[in-house]
Design an enzyme around this catalytic site. Sequence first.
Site, PDB file in Angstrom:
ATOM      1  N   LEU A 115       0.819  -1.209   0.000  1.00  0.00           N
ATOM      2  CA  LEU A 115       0.000   0.000   0.000  1.00  0.00           C
ATOM      3  C   LEU A 115       0.851   1.256   0.000  1.00  0.00           C
ATOM      4  O   LEU A 115       0.538   2.228  -0.697  1.00  0.00           O
ATOM      5  CB  LEU A 115      -0.921   0.003   1.228  1.00  0.00           C
ATOM      6  CG  LEU A 115      -2.144  -0.924   1.171  1.00  0.00           C
ATOM      7  CD1 LEU A 115      -2.781  -1.044   2.551  1.00  0.00           C
ATOM      8  CD2 LEU A 115      -3.157  -0.437   0.157  1.00  0.00           C
ATOM      9  N   ASP A 152      11.262   3.640   4.209  1.00  0.00           N
ATOM     10  CA  ASP A 152      11.086   2.217   4.463  1.00  0.00           C
ATOM     11  C   ASP A 152      12.259   1.722   5.293  1.00  0.00           C
ATOM     12  O   ASP A 152      13.349   2.317   5.249  1.00  0.00           O
ATOM     13  CB  ASP A 152      11.005   1.415   3.155  1.00  0.00           C
ATOM     14  CG  ASP A 152      10.211   0.124   3.315  1.00  0.00           C
ATOM     15  OD1 ASP A 152       9.022   0.098   2.945  1.00  0.00           O
ATOM     16  OD2 ASP A 152      10.786  -0.852   3.847  1.00  0.00           O
ATOM     17  N   ASN A 173       1.946   5.395   7.237  1.00  0.00           N
ATOM     18  CA  ASN A 173       1.431   4.120   6.748  1.00  0.00           C
ATOM     19  C   ASN A 173       2.167   2.902   7.294  1.00  0.00           C
ATOM     20  O   ASN A 173       1.612   1.810   7.332  1.00  0.00           O
ATOM     21  CB  ASN A 173       1.504   4.115   5.204  1.00  0.00           C
ATOM     22  CG  ASN A 173       1.380   2.725   4.616  1.00  0.00           C
ATOM     23  OD1 ASN A 173       0.304   2.166   4.552  1.00  0.00           O
ATOM     24  ND2 ASN A 173       2.516   2.153   4.201  1.00  0.00           N
ATOM     25  N   TYR A 217      -2.448  -5.267  17.170  1.00  0.00           N
ATOM     26  CA  TYR A 217      -2.766  -4.519  15.958  1.00  0.00           C
ATOM     27  C   TYR A 217      -4.083  -3.753  16.115  1.00  0.00           C
ATOM     28  O   TYR A 217      -4.171  -2.558  15.779  1.00  0.00           O
ATOM     29  CB  TYR A 217      -2.840  -5.497  14.792  1.00  0.00           C
ATOM     30  CG  TYR A 217      -3.152  -4.894  13.455  1.00  0.00           C
ATOM     31  CD1 TYR A 217      -2.193  -4.149  12.760  1.00  0.00           C
ATOM     32  CD2 TYR A 217      -4.390  -5.088  12.850  1.00  0.00           C
ATOM     33  CE1 TYR A 217      -2.471  -3.615  11.512  1.00  0.00           C
ATOM     34  CE2 TYR A 217      -4.671  -4.558  11.605  1.00  0.00           C
ATOM     35  CZ  TYR A 217      -3.713  -3.828  10.940  1.00  0.00           C
ATOM     36  OH  TYR A 217      -3.993  -3.294   9.707  1.00  0.00           O
ATOM     37  N   LYS A 239      -4.504   0.306  16.045  1.00  0.00           N
ATOM     38  CA  LYS A 239      -5.334   0.956  15.037  1.00  0.00           C
ATOM     39  C   LYS A 239      -6.497   1.737  15.659  1.00  0.00           C
ATOM     40  O   LYS A 239      -6.878   2.802  15.164  1.00  0.00           O
ATOM     41  CB  LYS A 239      -5.862  -0.084  14.035  1.00  0.00           C
ATOM     42  CG  LYS A 239      -4.789  -0.674  13.141  1.00  0.00           C
ATOM     43  CD  LYS A 239      -4.031   0.394  12.378  1.00  0.00           C
ATOM     44  CE  LYS A 239      -3.101  -0.186  11.329  1.00  0.00           C
ATOM     45  NZ  LYS A 239      -2.322   0.857  10.614  1.00  0.00           N
ATOM     46  N   THR A 282      -2.564  -7.384  -0.070  1.00  0.00           N
ATOM     47  CA  THR A 282      -1.201  -7.064   0.353  1.00  0.00           C
ATOM     48  C   THR A 282      -0.589  -8.269   1.045  1.00  0.00           C
ATOM     49  O   THR A 282      -1.233  -9.305   1.227  1.00  0.00           O
ATOM     50  CB  THR A 282      -1.188  -5.886   1.343  1.00  0.00           C
ATOM     51  OG1 THR A 282      -1.857  -6.293   2.552  1.00  0.00           O
ATOM     52  CG2 THR A 282      -1.899  -4.665   0.765  1.00  0.00           C
TER      53      THR A 282
END
Length: 303
Positions: free
Chosen positions: A17, A36, A89, A155, A159, A189
């Site tokens: 993404l 990255d 992201n 996670y 989020k 992904t």
Amino acid sequence: MDLTGKVAVVTGGGRGLGFAYASALAGAGAAVVVNDVDAEAAGRAVKEITAAGGRAVAEVAPVGTAETAQALVDRAVDAFGRLDVMVANAGILRDRVLWKMTDEDFDDVVRVHLRGTFTCARAAAVRMREQGGGGRIITACSPAGQRGNFGQTNYAAAKAGIAAMTRTWALELARSGVTVNAIVPIAATEMTRTIPAFAPYVEALENNGEPLPDWLRKAEGFGTPGDVAELVVFLASDASSGVTGQCVGIGGDKLALWSHPQEIATAYAHGGWSADAIAATWSSSVGREPQSYGIPAPQAPGA
């Protein structure tokens, strides 16, 4: 959608993404800092973007620390003169059920997702307020953070926290003209490859170029990273100046607005509630229609 003159940072932009976001932003005219932790992936992303006529540079570092966040902002300013868009992201998964999840599993995910979003947004906010002229902060949420998901304590918690931070920052940065919105993507992904219901379709898409079935794109709102990237371009643009504090879902053919938590049922007792009183009235008052939880499993037609 013209982003000429704007400068964006995309964390986790080397693949998946993040790469789709960086490519779409550059394709719309923005200069992009591709961050990255994988130097090879970041370098490859920059080469592809520049080969297509875009402007991009790499900044290799793991997100989470204030030092990395500041380095990303500094890279944008040094390379392109300003910062207009921060796309937070970057993320990792360490999925395990509660009783098997280690402290490290929990801390690693929270550090990258939650703390990484916080530090990058903070550094971007400081720069954007000093620079003037507003800005865009785009965070990454998930259905898991909205509804919970089996095996994803870390996670889902991260989020959900990002959604709350997004709404808070929208309040705090409004006077500076900086909008803050979260995207809730559902796309093919490396992360969704691990979901059994999606895995065969992701593999067929990546290995054989088979399009995702229509029911998956529509009913489940599941698509490609490219489907999601256009929302990022919109939220980075001047056209979204009136949109802030929102969690926007996108995937496949589906665009959606997620609701924010709110009271849906109330009851009152003069002088307050005893445990016995709550038990006596629960099923006939506030507990009459309990809220659902968890992400429903995808269902193919006829299944």
